[in-house]
Design a protein around this motif. Structure first.
Motif, short mmCIF file in Angstrom:
data_model
loop_
_atom_site.label_atom_id
_atom_site.label_comp_id
_atom_site.label_asym_id
_atom_site.label_seq_id
_atom_site.Cartn_x
_atom_site.Cartn_y
_atom_site.Cartn_z
N ALA A 175 0.81 -1.27 -0.10
CA ALA A 175 0.00 -0.11 0.03
C ALA A 175 0.91 1.26 0.10
CB ALA A 175 -0.94 0.06 1.22
N VAL A 176 0.19 2.27 -0.57
CA VAL A 176 1.10 3.69 -0.43
C VAL A 176 -0.06 4.40 -0.01
CG1 VAL A 176 2.21 5.39 -1.49
CG2 VAL A 176 2.45 3.12 -2.42
N THR A 177 0.04 5.15 0.88
CA THR A 177 -0.95 6.06 1.67
C THR A 177 -0.30 6.84 2.62
OG1 THR A 177 -3.46 6.17 2.62
CG2 THR A 177 -1.80 4.41 3.53
N GLN A 210 -3.95 -2.94 10.45
CA GLN A 210 -4.58 -4.04 11.22
C GLN A 210 -4.14 -5.45 10.30
OE1 GLN A 210 -9.06 -3.48 11.71
NE2 GLN A 210 -9.24 -5.60 10.96
N GLU A 211 -4.08 -5.33 9.03
CA GLU A 211 -3.69 -6.35 8.29
C GLU A 211 -1.83 -6.77 8.18
OE1 GLU A 211 -5.94 -8.82 6.96
OE2 GLU A 211 -7.49 -7.43 7.39
N GLY A 212 -1.35 -5.87 8.60
CA GLY A 212 0.16 -5.85 8.32
C GLY A 212 0.78 -5.57 7.09
N TYR A 213 -0.16 -4.95 6.08
CA TYR A 213 0.60 -4.87 4.69
C TYR A 213 1.86 -3.97 4.75
CZ TYR A 213 -4.38 -6.11 3.49
OH TYR A 213 -5.58 -6.82 3.30
N SER A 214 2.73 -4.39 3.90
CA SER A 214 3.75 -3.53 3.54
C SER A 214 3.56 -2.22 3.12
CB SER A 214 4.86 -4.23 2.50
OG SER A 214 5.93 -3.74 2.52
N THR A 215 3.82 -1.04 3.83
CA THR A 215 3.13 0.20 3.62
C THR A 215 4.22 1.20 3.19
OG1 THR A 215 1.42 -0.16 4.91
CG2 THR A 215 1.56 1.88 4.43
N TYR A 216 3.86 2.06 2.26
CA TYR A 216 4.72 3.34 2.02
C TYR A 216 4.02 4.29 2.16
CZ TYR A 216 7.93 -0.34 0.38
OH TYR A 216 8.67 -1.39 0.31
N LEU A 269 6.86 5.52 -7.69
CA LEU A 269 8.12 4.57 -7.99
C LEU A 269 7.78 3.02 -7.66
CD1 LEU A 269 10.58 6.88 -6.28
CD2 LEU A 269 10.11 6.92 -8.71
N PHE A 270 6.86 2.67 -6.69
CA PHE A 270 6.57 1.44 -6.39
C PHE A 270 6.00 0.43 -7.54
CE2 PHE A 270 4.67 -2.47 -5.09
CZ PHE A 270 5.23 -2.99 -4.19
#
Ligand code: PA5
Length: 426
Positions: free
Chosen positions: A165-167, A180-186, A204-205
C-alpha cells in the motif's frame, strides 16, 4: 537534457516583462510562503526523499518481480496517472516484460472492472493499492474486489504478503486497514499532493516493479531541480514555458493542446492534463489543457487545429531518437509508389511529419507552437521532465494568483454522487 523553444509563442521582449513577477514567485516557492505552501514538499523531494524507504521499496519490488506474473495497481488521479504515464512511455504499449502492470480503480466501469477481475483469475498477481486520503471511492471499491479475489485464490495469509500500500503516514481508512492487516506500507508525505507525487512511492513502487530504474528517475528530477531553481528568464526554460502559457491565456488562446508523435506518450498528456487542469482551473481562471497524438489525430482533429476556431496553442513533446525503429522495405513492383521511402526508417518519416505539421500549423494556421525536444525517452529524462512540468505548473498557477495545490471543485460531484448512493451524512 531537454530543449524548450517558446519563440513562436512569445517574444523575448514580452518574456522580459515577466521578470519581476517570476523573481517574486520563485522566491515564494523557495520560501514556501505562497498559497498552499504546506504542499511544496515535491520541490526538494529529489534530494530530500527518504533513502531508507527507497531501499526497502527496491527490496519489495524485486520480490514482486521475482514472484508474480501481474501487479495490479488500484488508484485514481494523481495516485494513478504518474505511474501509468511512465509505464507506457518507457515500456511501450505492448510491454513484453516478465511482470505485467495493469491498472484498476481509475473508473467505475463495470465492463472494465469485470474484465480485469476475470483476467486475474488465472494469474499469479500482487496488489498495489495507492490512495493518499485512503477513502477515494473508485480505489476503495477496486481494492475490496481485488483483495476478495486474492484471498479466495491464495488464502488470507498469502494475500497479506502480496498486498503493498501507499498512503498517508497516519490518517485514513486505508492506513487503518494496513495497520490491522500488516501490509507492507509506503508513505505519501503530508506535504505532497496527489498530482505532484509521481516521484514518491506513488509512482516509484509500480515503476520499480516494472523494472524501471527509479533511481535514474530521481537523478533526472534532481538535475531539473538544480537547473530550474532560479529566476533568470533568459536561461530558465521551465519558467520561460510557464510565462508563455500565461501570455497565451492573456492573448485569447485559452486552450493548450499537448501534442506527441508517440502513442506511448499519450498518457503523459493525460498526466499533464490533470496536473495543469486541477492545479489552475479555479476561480473561473486557467487554460484548458487538451491533447492530441499525431499523426493519428491529424486525420481527425487536424482539420480543426489548422482551420477551426483560433482558440488554441500547442505544446509539442518531440522525441528525437526512438527506442525502436522499423525500416521501409524496397518493393520491386512499387505499385504503392512508396519506393521513394525504401531504406528510410519510420523515425525519419515521423520527424518529417512533425516538421511539416509544425510549419503548416504555425505559418498557415497561425497556431502558436511551443516545442519541447528530448533526445531519448528513458527513466532519467522522464524524471527530469516530470519535475520540469511540476515546477512550471506551480509558477503558472501563481502567475494567475491561484493556489496550485488544492482542488475544491472536485468535491461537488462527489457530494451529489454520495447522496444518490445513500452514503451516510449526504
Ligand atoms: O491530485 C490530486 O490530489 C487528486 O487527483 C488525487 O490524486 C485523486 O483524487 C486521488 O486521491 P487519493 O490519492 O486520496 O485516493
Amino acid at each position: 537534457m531537454i530543449k524548450v523553444d517558446v519563440s513562436n509563442v512569445i517574444s523575448e521582449q514580452e518574456i522580459a516583462k515577466y521578470s519581476k513577477e517570476v523573481t517574486r514567485i520563485n522566491k515564494m516557492i523557495d520560501d514556501k510562503s505562497g498559497a498552499g505552501n504546506d504542499y511544496l514538499g515535491w520541490v526538494d523531494w529529489p534530494v530530500n526523499y527518504d533513502k531508507e524507504e527507497l531501499e526497502r521499496l527496491l527490496k519489495d519490488t524485486k520480490y514482486v518481480r521475482d514472484n508474480f506474473e501481474v501487479l495490479v495497481v488500484a488508484g485514481i488521479g494523481g495516485s494513478y496517472l504518474g505511474a501509468k504515464s511512465a509505464y507506457d512511455a518507457l515500456k511501450g504499449m505492448k510491454s513484453d516484460d516478465k511482470l505485467e502492470v495493469i491498472f484498476m480503480g481509475q473508473t467505475f466501469s463495470p465492463n472494465y472492472t469485470a474484465q480485469v477481475l476475470k483476467y486475474l483469475e488465472n494469474k499469479k498477481f500482487a496488489i498495489n493499492v495507492i490512495s493518499k486520503s485512503g477513502t477515494t471511492t473508485e480505489t476503495s471499491i477496486a481494492f475490496r474486489l481485488l483483495k476478495d479475489l486474492l484471498e479466495r485464490k491464495v488464502g488470507k495469509e498469502e494475500a497479506r504478503k502480496s498486498i503493498f500500500a501507499v498512503t498517508d503516514k497516519a490518517r485514513g481508512a486505508l492506513k487503518t486497514l494496513c495497520n490491522q492487516e500488516g501490509y507492507s506500507t509506503y508513505v505519501l508525505p503530508d506535504d505532497i499532493g496527489g498530482r505532484y507525487s509521481v516521484l514518491t512511492p506513488v509512482g516509484l513502487f509500480p515503476l520499480a516493479c516494472a523494472g524501471v530504474d527509479v533511481k535514474a528517475m530521481l537523478k533526472g528530477a534532481k538535475e531539473a531541480r538544480e537547473e530550474f531553481d532560479n529566476y533568470d528568464l533568459k536561461t530558465n526554460m521551465c519558467y520561460r514555458y510557464a510565462v508563455s502559457r500565461d501570455y497565451m491565456l492573456k492573448h485569447n488562446k485559452p486552450v493548450e493542446m499537448y501534442v506527441t508523435y508517440e502513442p506511448q506518450m499519450s498518457q503523459i498528456s493525460e498526466w499533464l492534463k490533470q496536473l495543469f487542469g486541477e492545479s489552475e482551473g479555479k476561480e473561473k481562471k486557467g487554460l484548458l489543457p487538451t491533447s492530441a497524438t499525431f499523426s493519428t489525430d491529424l486525420h481527425s482533429l487536424g482539420q480543426f487545429i489548422q482551420d477551426g476556431s483560433p482558440v488554441l496553442f500547442e505544446t509539442i513533446l518531440n522525441v528525437l531518437t526512438p527506442n525502436d525503429d522499423v525500416t521501409i522495405p524496397m518493393d520491386k513492383d512499387d505499385l504503392d509508389g512508396l519506393n521513394y521511402l525504401a531504406g528510410k526508417n519510420l523515425a525519419y518519416v515521423n520527424q518529417m511529419a512533425f516538421q511539416g505539421t509544425l510549419k503548416a500549423h504555425e505559418e498557415v494556421g497561425q497556431v502558436p507552437c511551443n516545442v519541447i525536444t528530448i533526445d531519448k525517452l528513458d527513466a532519467k529524462t522522464l524524471g527530469y521532465l516530470y519535475y520540469f512540468f511540476m515546477r512550471a505548473c506551480a509558477m503558472s498557477a501563481y502567475l494567475l494568483d491561484i493556489n496550485p495545490f488544492n482542488q475544491p471543485g472536485v468535491e461537488v460531484y462527489k457530494k451529489n454522487m454520495f447522496h444518490l448512493l445513500g452514503k451516510k451524512g449526504y
